[in-house]
Write an enzyme that holds these catalytic residues in place. Sequence first.
Site, PDB file in Angstrom:
ATOM      1  N   ASP A  62       0.820  -1.150   0.027  1.00 34.12           N
ATOM      2  CA  ASP A  62       0.043   0.004  -0.145  1.00 34.12           C
ATOM      3  C   ASP A  62       0.887   1.277   0.141  1.00 34.12           C
ATOM      4  O   ASP A  62       0.407   2.363  -0.240  1.00 34.12           O
ATOM      5  CB  ASP A  62      -0.783  -0.014   1.138  1.00 34.12           C
ATOM      6  CG  ASP A  62      -2.144   0.959   1.095  1.00 34.12           C
ATOM      7  OD1 ASP A  62      -2.436   1.287   0.157  1.00 34.12           O
ATOM      8  OD2 ASP A  62      -2.197   1.749   2.228  1.00 34.12           O
ATOM      9  N   ARG A  63       1.920   1.019   0.428  1.00 30.10           N
ATOM     10  CA  ARG A  63       3.131   2.561   0.541  1.00 30.10           C
ATOM     11  C   ARG A  63       3.432   2.808  -0.877  1.00 30.10           C
ATOM     12  O   ARG A  63       4.056   3.864  -1.209  1.00 30.10           O
ATOM     13  CB  ARG A  63       4.256   1.899   1.171  1.00 30.10           C
ATOM     14  CG  ARG A  63       3.931   1.993   2.484  1.00 30.10           C
ATOM     15  CD  ARG A  63       3.552   3.481   3.160  1.00 30.10           C
ATOM     16  NE  ARG A  63       3.266   3.203   4.590  1.00 30.10           N
ATOM     17  CZ  ARG A  63       2.898   4.313   5.399  1.00 30.10           C
ATOM     18  NH1 ARG A  63       2.483   5.381   4.785  1.00 30.10           N
ATOM     19  NH2 ARG A  63       2.452   4.265   6.700  1.00 30.10           N
ATOM     20  N   MET A 112      -8.035   5.781   2.803  1.00 24.23           N
ATOM     21  CA  MET A 112      -8.329   6.934   2.090  1.00 24.23           C
ATOM     22  C   MET A 112      -6.877   7.120   0.936  1.00 24.23           C
ATOM     23  O   MET A 112      -6.812   8.198   0.339  1.00 24.23           O
ATOM     24  CB  MET A 112      -8.438   8.082   2.972  1.00 24.23           C
ATOM     25  CG  MET A 112      -9.769   8.207   3.723  1.00 24.23           C
ATOM     26  SD  MET A 112     -10.991   8.020   2.359  1.00 24.23           S
ATOM     27  CE  MET A 112     -11.067   9.678   1.608  1.00 24.23           C
ATOM     28  N   ARG A 113      -5.764   6.305   1.431  1.00 22.96           N
ATOM     29  CA  ARG A 113      -4.581   6.527   0.733  1.00 22.96           C
ATOM     30  C   ARG A 113      -4.884   6.596  -0.952  1.00 22.96           C
ATOM     31  O   ARG A 113      -4.231   7.430  -1.720  1.00 22.96           O
ATOM     32  CB  ARG A 113      -3.626   5.597   1.049  1.00 22.96           C
ATOM     33  CG  ARG A 113      -2.200   5.816   0.433  1.00 22.96           C
ATOM     34  CD  ARG A 113      -0.965   5.236   0.869  1.00 22.96           C
ATOM     35  NE  ARG A 113      -0.486   5.656   2.239  1.00 22.96           N
ATOM     36  CZ  ARG A 113      -0.622   4.844   3.588  1.00 22.96           C
ATOM     37  NH1 ARG A 113      -1.313   3.679   3.314  1.00 22.96           N
ATOM     38  NH2 ARG A 113      -0.246   5.267   4.513  1.00 22.96           N
ATOM     39  N   ALA A 114      -5.685   5.561  -1.267  1.00 25.09           N
ATOM     40  CA  ALA A 114      -5.852   5.386  -2.880  1.00 25.09           C
ATOM     41  C   ALA A 114      -6.430   6.808  -3.461  1.00 25.09           C
ATOM     42  O   ALA A 114      -6.052   7.210  -4.345  1.00 25.09           O
ATOM     43  CB  ALA A 114      -6.785   4.367  -3.003  1.00 25.09           C
TER      44      ALA A 114
END
Length: 666
Positions: free
Chosen positions: A193-194, A274-276
Amino acid sequence: MTTPFPFTAVVGQDDLRLALLLNAVSPAVGGVLVRGEKGTAKSTAVRALSALLPEVPVVPGCRFSCDPASPDPGCPDGPHEAGGGAERPARMVELPVGASEDRLVGALDIERALSEGVKAFEPGLLADAHRGILYVDEVNLLHDHLVDLLLDAAAMGASYVEREGVSVRHAARFLLVGTMNPEEGELRPQLLDRFGLTVEVAASREPDQRVEVVRRRLAYDDDPAGFAARWAEEEAAVRARIVAARELLPSVRLGDGALRQIAATCAAFEVDGMRADIVMARTATALAAWAGRTDVLAEDVRQAALLALPHRRRRNPFDAPGLDEDKLDETLEEFGGSDDDDPDPDPGPDGPGGGGGGQPEPDDAPQGGDDTAARPEAGEGGQPQPSGAGEQSPARASEPFRTKVLSVPGIGEGAAGRRSRARTEHGRTTGARRPRGALTKLHLAATVQAAAPHQRARGRSGPGLVVRRDDLRQATREGREGNLVLFVVDASGSMAARQRMSAVKGAVLSLLLDAYQRRDKVGLVTFRGTDADVALPPTSSVDAAAARLETLPTGGRTPLAAGLLRAHDVLRVERLRDPARRPLVVLVTDGRATGGPEPVALAGRAARLFAADGVASVVVDCESGPVRLGLAGQLAGELGGTAVTLDELRADSIAGLVKDVQRRAA
């Protein structure tokens, strides 16, 4: 210095080049993960990118690449005064898979820290990569403790080194680029995800393009400098375009309409967190700047989704990454509408990624589910269709579940993981010893205790402790290791009842998922008919094992002894390759043995080979029905292991609490 292969000379791989260039325009996008088969120019393209990056202004003499316009107030080489500086090329720092923690974050001179009380710090790779590129080849093979350090640095933009009360902090903001071959294992979800963007690469199947790849590579190998000179004009043009896009980036406007499309797309594909959304917004903005525009269009949002979402929508490691482009186009169309902030509501099909939303697809074309559409036909209900003598078509696995922890007894020294107890560089401190080679983890109390009796003889007169090399003590720590989990699966006729085989496959799939989470290597041996087969040699790719399991046919006799002997041979070979990794054999069977003279006795003799070698084992008893023979339990006794039923394997089962594999006392 070796002349790098020119970035603009890479043939094809448009998505890979675009993802790298977008990060060059806006490092805030968050890096790139490049997934693909070997020999697809992954490393070549990444190494070539650094030559295109603009030079970096730095404070002269600062080992941590501080920006002279706004130097880090906490820099270990500081404080620095704001003002003029020098420029140097942007760095690309490679992190080797086998690097130590000290090499990554830096190392303190423990002896000087104890005796003089000074912070003598040697910067590591994170300091070198600050304001540059940190490149990890085969990032999926990176040890867990290094992954944890990367996660911390990526989240905080700084690296912290703390040892025995001595603390050093420095800025560490870098563009993280990783490459991996999925056949060698998947990446931890937290690190996955990073990465802001992900790209799937594969070798072209077009003969003309493959010819051009070979032609350019041979020309480069014959004369690297001359080849680079022929591409210098194209390289300069791309470099200038990167600079122009960086200057334009602050002026790019992300309208409410584009934001609604981004939010709706992330919600439609059910990505976590919410990173996407943030990454998509930054990527769409960078795409507009790269195209020389100051407004984000729908085509930018679409391309951003194709780059930022595939690796974030996977629910387990066996899901293939990807995005349903029809669903994406429908979502963008539904939430596109009219927007006063968007001067051009028509997205068009000619965006940076090509193949825009205006290209229709046949209604009856299968989308992203060809395999799943075919599987129920072969694996559910009705009469199984024969695919050979005594053979039935593969049954579908039942829904996976969380399993109890099966671990190898004793303490090992294998690769870092999360299954069995082991002596590792990380974990809780259990004692101290003299260091063998370089000191990595100081045991302060033991060091002081060793040095204290000699202070008078050494002429100590000040407050500092007089410490010599012989006084230093290495902390011994206990953590967890990854094991080799070898599955030996009975695929014979006695297991071929579809409901039972479905449950068996579901159990093995659950154990494979557990092996993925615990960083194990896995192997798969199956036996049926007259012989046993190594369906998957030991590998770190658990999704490859899941794929082999899915297509596993059943039927025929039960050559149990052959399966055990083949598994024993696999372990013997693997012990030569990786002697530190301890094995755990998981035998999935109902215990029956047929074929040949005295098959049960022969299976017992084969099982005793594992007990003699001290191999940890567990038998998953698949016997069902009102009358049970208990053959699996007897076999577990011969193996020196434990038998558990399918129900007892579940973590939430109340039947039996199986936490560790027990071995019969010698």
